[in-house]
Design a protein around this motif. Sequence first.
Motif, PDB file in Angstrom:
ATOM      1  N   ILE A 323      14.632 -46.806  64.690  1.00  0.00           N
ATOM      2  CA  ILE A 323      14.644 -48.089  65.394  1.00  0.00           C
ATOM      3  C   ILE A 323      13.294 -48.753  65.190  1.00  0.00           C
ATOM      4  O   ILE A 323      12.267 -48.219  65.612  1.00  0.00           O
ATOM      5  CB  ILE A 323      14.925 -47.903  66.892  1.00  0.00           C
ATOM      6  CG1 ILE A 323      16.287 -47.246  67.085  1.00  0.00           C
ATOM      7  CG2 ILE A 323      14.860 -49.225  67.640  1.00  0.00           C
ATOM      8  CD1 ILE A 323      16.610 -46.919  68.525  1.00  0.00           C
ATOM      9  N   SER A 324      13.275 -49.914  64.553  1.00  0.00           N
ATOM     10  CA  SER A 324      11.984 -50.495  64.156  1.00  0.00           C
ATOM     11  C   SER A 324      11.988 -52.028  64.162  1.00  0.00           C
ATOM     12  O   SER A 324      12.254 -52.655  63.144  1.00  0.00           O
ATOM     13  CB  SER A 324      11.640 -50.009  62.742  1.00  0.00           C
ATOM     14  OG  SER A 324      12.686 -50.345  61.841  1.00  0.00           O
ATOM     15  N   PRO A 325      11.596 -52.571  65.291  1.00  0.00           N
ATOM     16  CA  PRO A 325      11.689 -52.040  66.651  1.00  0.00           C
ATOM     17  C   PRO A 325      12.869 -52.688  67.352  1.00  0.00           C
ATOM     18  O   PRO A 325      13.617 -53.462  66.756  1.00  0.00           O
ATOM     19  CB  PRO A 325      10.380 -52.483  67.268  1.00  0.00           C
ATOM     20  CG  PRO A 325      10.115 -53.811  66.607  1.00  0.00           C
ATOM     21  CD  PRO A 325      10.732 -53.755  65.225  1.00  0.00           C
ATOM     22  N   SER A 342      10.553 -51.315  71.866  1.00  0.00           N
ATOM     23  CA  SER A 342      10.805 -49.882  71.681  1.00  0.00           C
ATOM     24  C   SER A 342      10.827 -49.541  70.201  1.00  0.00           C
ATOM     25  O   SER A 342      11.424 -50.258  69.394  1.00  0.00           O
ATOM     26  CB  SER A 342      12.138 -49.473  72.318  1.00  0.00           C
ATOM     27  OG  SER A 342      12.149 -49.734  73.699  1.00  0.00           O
ATOM     28  N   ASN A 343      10.149 -48.448  69.850  1.00  0.00           N
ATOM     29  CA  ASN A 343      10.180 -47.890  68.503  1.00  0.00           C
ATOM     30  C   ASN A 343      10.510 -46.411  68.605  1.00  0.00           C
ATOM     31  O   ASN A 343      10.128 -45.748  69.582  1.00  0.00           O
ATOM     32  CB  ASN A 343       8.826 -48.052  67.803  1.00  0.00           C
ATOM     33  CG  ASN A 343       8.490 -49.493  67.506  1.00  0.00           C
ATOM     34  OD1 ASN A 343       8.871 -50.026  66.481  1.00  0.00           O
ATOM     35  ND2 ASN A 343       7.778 -50.143  68.428  1.00  0.00           N
ATOM     36  N   GLN A 383      15.627 -36.907  69.961  1.00  0.00           N
ATOM     37  CA  GLN A 383      15.271 -38.311  70.139  1.00  0.00           C
ATOM     38  C   GLN A 383      13.815 -38.424  70.563  1.00  0.00           C
ATOM     39  O   GLN A 383      13.330 -37.656  71.400  1.00  0.00           O
ATOM     40  CB  GLN A 383      16.177 -38.950  71.198  1.00  0.00           C
ATOM     41  CG  GLN A 383      15.984 -40.454  71.370  1.00  0.00           C
ATOM     42  CD  GLN A 383      16.881 -41.020  72.457  1.00  0.00           C
ATOM     43  OE1 GLN A 383      16.960 -40.462  73.546  1.00  0.00           O
ATOM     44  NE2 GLN A 383      17.552 -42.118  72.176  1.00  0.00           N
ATOM     45  N   ASP A 384      13.140 -39.398  69.967  1.00  0.00           N
ATOM     46  CA  ASP A 384      11.754 -39.682  70.347  1.00  0.00           C
ATOM     47  C   ASP A 384      11.561 -41.201  70.340  1.00  0.00           C
ATOM     48  O   ASP A 384      11.720 -41.845  69.304  1.00  0.00           O
ATOM     49  CB  ASP A 384      10.759 -39.019  69.389  1.00  0.00           C
ATOM     50  CG  ASP A 384       9.329 -39.165  69.861  1.00  0.00           C
ATOM     51  OD1 ASP A 384       8.896 -38.338  70.665  1.00  0.00           O
ATOM     52  OD2 ASP A 384       8.649 -40.121  69.425  1.00  0.00           O
ATOM     53  N   MET A 385      11.242 -41.764  71.505  1.00  0.00           N
ATOM     54  CA  MET A 385      11.090 -43.209  71.652  1.00  0.00           C
ATOM     55  C   MET A 385       9.740 -43.523  72.298  1.00  0.00           C
ATOM     56  O   MET A 385       9.304 -42.839  73.221  1.00  0.00           O
ATOM     57  CB  MET A 385      12.212 -43.782  72.522  1.00  0.00           C
ATOM     58  CG  MET A 385      13.602 -43.647  71.937  1.00  0.00           C
ATOM     59  SD  MET A 385      13.857 -44.669  70.475  1.00  0.00           S
ATOM     60  CE  MET A 385      13.711 -46.304  71.205  1.00  0.00           C
ATOM     61  N   ASN A 386       9.111 -44.576  71.782  1.00  0.00           N
ATOM     62  CA  ASN A 386       7.882 -45.102  72.385  1.00  0.00           C
ATOM     63  C   ASN A 386       8.182 -46.502  72.907  1.00  0.00           C
ATOM     64  O   ASN A 386       8.653 -47.361  72.160  1.00  0.00           O
ATOM     65  CB  ASN A 386       6.746 -45.153  71.365  1.00  0.00           C
ATOM     66  CG  ASN A 386       5.464 -45.682  71.983  1.00  0.00           C
ATOM     67  OD1 ASN A 386       5.204 -46.878  71.947  1.00  0.00           O
ATOM     68  ND2 ASN A 386       4.669 -44.786  72.558  1.00  0.00           N
ATOM     69  N   GLU A 387       7.914 -46.707  74.191  1.00  0.00           N
ATOM     70  CA  GLU A 387       8.305 -47.947  74.849  1.00  0.00           C
ATOM     71  C   GLU A 387       7.065 -48.642  75.418  1.00  0.00           C
ATOM     72  O   GLU A 387       6.282 -48.042  76.176  1.00  0.00           O
ATOM     73  CB  GLU A 387       9.305 -47.641  75.962  1.00  0.00           C
ATOM     74  CG  GLU A 387      10.010 -48.850  76.512  1.00  0.00           C
ATOM     75  CD  GLU A 387      11.132 -48.460  77.447  1.00  0.00           C
ATOM     76  OE1 GLU A 387      12.132 -49.186  77.511  1.00  0.00           O
ATOM     77  OE2 GLU A 387      11.014 -47.403  78.121  1.00  0.00           O
ATOM     78  N   GLN A 388       6.886 -49.902  75.039  1.00  0.00           N
ATOM     79  CA  GLN A 388       5.804 -50.739  75.569  1.00  0.00           C
ATOM     80  C   GLN A 388       6.440 -51.914  76.299  1.00  0.00           C
ATOM     81  O   GLN A 388       7.342 -52.563  75.765  1.00  0.00           O
ATOM     82  CB  GLN A 388       4.897 -51.243  74.446  1.00  0.00           C
ATOM     83  CG  GLN A 388       4.175 -50.128  73.690  1.00  0.00           C
ATOM     84  CD  GLN A 388       3.348 -50.670  72.537  1.00  0.00           C
ATOM     85  OE1 GLN A 388       3.562 -51.777  72.077  1.00  0.00           O
ATOM     86  NE2 GLN A 388       2.392 -49.869  72.085  1.00  0.00           N
TER      87      GLN A 388
END
Length: 774
Positions: A323-325, A342-343, A383-388
Motif C-alpha cells: 500500500i503506497s500510500p 497509511s503505508n 501485516q505491517d502498517m505505518n499510520e500518520q
Amino acid sequence: MRQILFFLLCLCAASILPAQTYTGKVTDEKNQPLPYANVVLLSLPDSAFVTGTVSDESGAFALKTNRDNLLLRISSIGYATIYNKVEKPDLGTIQLLPDAQLLGEVVVKGDLPKVQLKGDAQVTNVTGTILEKAGTGNDLLSKLPGVSAEEGTVNVFGSGEAEIYINGRKMRNASELDQLSSDNVKRVEMVRNPGARYDATVKAVVRIYTKKAQGEGFGFNNRAYVRYQYGWSVLDQFNFNYRKGGFDFGGMLFGSHSYNEDNKILTTETYLDKYWKQVNDIHSQSQSQNFSARLSLNYQFNENHSMGARYEFDRTPKDKWSISPMYSEVFQSGELYEQNTSNGWQKTPATTHSFNVYYNGQIGEWNVDFNADGMWSYTKNLQDMNEQYLPADGIWQEQNISSYNKDENTLYAAKLIVSRPLWGGNFSFGGEYTYTDRVNTYVNYQGILADDDSNIEESAASAFLEYARSFGKLRAQVGVRYEHITSDYYEDDIRVDGQSRTYDNVFPTVSFSLPVGKTQLSLSYTGSIERPSYWDLRSNVTYANRYTYESGNPLLQPSLINRLSLDASWEWIYFNARYTHTKDVMIQTSAAYSDDDPTITLLIHDNKYNLDNINATLSFSPVISVWSPRLTLMYLQQWYKVDMPNGKRKNFNNPIGSFTWNNNFRLPLGFMLDVDFFLQTTGEQENYHIAKTVWSADFGLRKTFFNERFSLQLQATNLFNSKEYDGFVYSGNRILGLDQQSRRRFTLTLRYKFNATKSKYKGTGAGQEQRSRM
C-alpha cells in the motif's frame, strides 16, 4: 365392413397381451455410464421399428412393449452400433466401443439445437460447433448462456458459484479449467437445481465431458501464457501422461508469476449525534508466485473395476500486497476533522497438500463409486502498517500496527455412492463423512486489537436416496438428503458452548422433464443450505485504519434456501426462470466497533431478514453463415428490506438487467475472431445498490497450426477500460460507498500438444463442501 371387423379384433387381441418392460444399462469402453445413447427395439424378421428411448445420465434405460421376437439396437456418436437378440427382459449391461472410422475430424451438420434439456441438466453440445474453438475451458464456459467463468471460478446467473466436474471427477484446482482445451470437450451440462446426491450447499453444478482419448504411450500438453494488465504476468503449465494397457500415469507441473493492483475509493458515512464521513483513496499493488504439482496413478483391471490414487501439492511462497500510500480524510458535520496517511504491506504465503484414493466398479447390476480424501494446508497473513494522522488539535502523530495471523486446516473425508437399475428406472443411494479441524492464531503486537487463539472442529455426516424413471415421454426424478453436523468452537482450548452447535437438516429434491413437440420443458424444486466459511466464523479483528476494522462472526448462522426452476428450449432459443426464497440471508454489514467509540466502523457478516428473488435468462444462438452470434438477456428482481440511517426499512426492489452479446467469425486461412459485449444496469442486490451502468468489450483472435497441435490466441479484455463498479452498501446508520477502478488486459496464450492422451483417473473426491469453506 369385414376389414373393419378384422382390424378391431386385432386391436382387442393386442390389448390383452401383457406389456413387457425391458431394462438395461449402456456403458462406454471404460465401463463408465454412457448417457443419451439411442436405444431401439426392432421387430424380427423385418427390423421394423417397435419403440425407442435414450439412456439416462447413469446409462440406464427402460422400454415397454407387448411385442415379442425383438432385436435391440444401441447407437451413439463416436461408437460402433451394436445389435443384440432380445432373450429376456433384463438386458444387463451393454458396452459400446469407439468406432475407429468416426475418430477423425468431422463436421456435424444438422438441425439439432446447441442447447437442450436432458433430465436435470441444460446440455450444450460442443463437438462440431464453433464452441470447439473458444480456447480454454474458462473461455468455453463464459460463452454459455447465464454463465460467467474467470480464473477457475464459475458462476451460474441466479444460482451462484458452481461445482465443476470433469468426466465425473470433482475439479480440485482452478487451473484445471485453463488446462482444458475447448476442442477436447464433447459437451457441457449445467444443473441449476442439483439433486440429492450433491451436498446441500451446492448451488449449481457444471459437468464437462471430454472426447474419448485414443492411443497409448507418452503424451504431453504445454501451455505458456503472457498477460499485461498492471504489469507483465507469466504462466507455464506442463501436463504429461503415460498409458499402457490398463496402467495410466499422469501429472502436471505449474508455475506463475503475476502482478495485480487494487485501486478504489471507499467512502464511509456514519449517522450518529453528529454526521461523520471518511474518504479513503486506496492504491495497492501485488506480486504473487505460485507453484503446484500433481501426480495420479490409475489401474483398470478390466471393464468393470478400476482404482487409483492422486497427490497434489500447491505452494504460494510469495503473495505480497503493498500500500503506497492510502490517503484518508475524516469530516465531522461537513468540516475537516482529520487527515490520515497509511503505508505498509501484507504478505500471505500458503501451502496445501491433498491426497485422494478411489475405487470404481460394477458387480452385477450394482455400480460402486468410493472416494477417500485427505487435505492439510496453512495460510499465513503478516501485516505491517505505518499510520500518520493529523487530528483536530493540529499536531501530527504516528503509530505502527503489525500483526500475525495463521490458519491451519486438516480434513479427512470418505464418500460412497451405489446405484443400480430398479423397476424400469435407476435407483441410487450413498453417504459421506467429513472431519475438519480449523485452527486460527492471531497476534497484534501493539495490543490495539485483541489476540485470538481459536479452533473449530466439525464432524459432518450425510446420506441420500435418489430415484429416476421415465413414464413415456415424461421423466421424473425424486430424492432426499439428510445432513448432520456437529460443530465445536474453542477459545484457548476451552469449548465455548454458545458458539458450538449441532445441525440436522433434511433436503428434498424433485424434477420433471417433458418434450412437447420440438420444445423441451423441465420443472424442478430443490431444498438447500448455505453455510458460512471458516474465515467468516473467526473471532479476530483485522486493522485497516483508525476508523475501519474488519472481523469474522462466530455467531453466524447458515441460510436455508428453497429454489423452484423452470427451463425451456426450442431449437436455438433457451429460457430459464427461477424463484428463490432464502431464510436468514448472510450479508456484509458495517456496525460500531464498540459503544465507547462508535465512530470506528467494523465490517462484519451477519444474518439479516429473509430474501426472495426471481431470475430469468433468455438466450438466442443461431448460426448465420460464418457468423455465430449468441445473445443472452438476464433479469434479476428481489424483494428485500434494508435498514436505513433514519431508523426505517426501505424496500430494495429495483431490478438489475444484464446483456451479453458474443460473436464468433470464421475468417479465411483458419483464423477465428471473437467480439463480445457486456452491459449491466443499475439496481439492487441484497443490501447493495449498484449506482452505475457497467459495460465492457472483449476481443480475441485464434489460429491453430500443424493439425491442431500448436495454437496461438491473442485476447483483449475490457478493451475500453469501461468496467468500473460504483455502488453503496447500506447497514443501518452506516453507508459504505465503493468506486472500484479497472484496467484493460491483454493476453497471449501458446499451447503445444503431443499425443496428448487424457488420464483415465476416475476419482471424484470427498469432503468438497467442507474444503470449499476452508
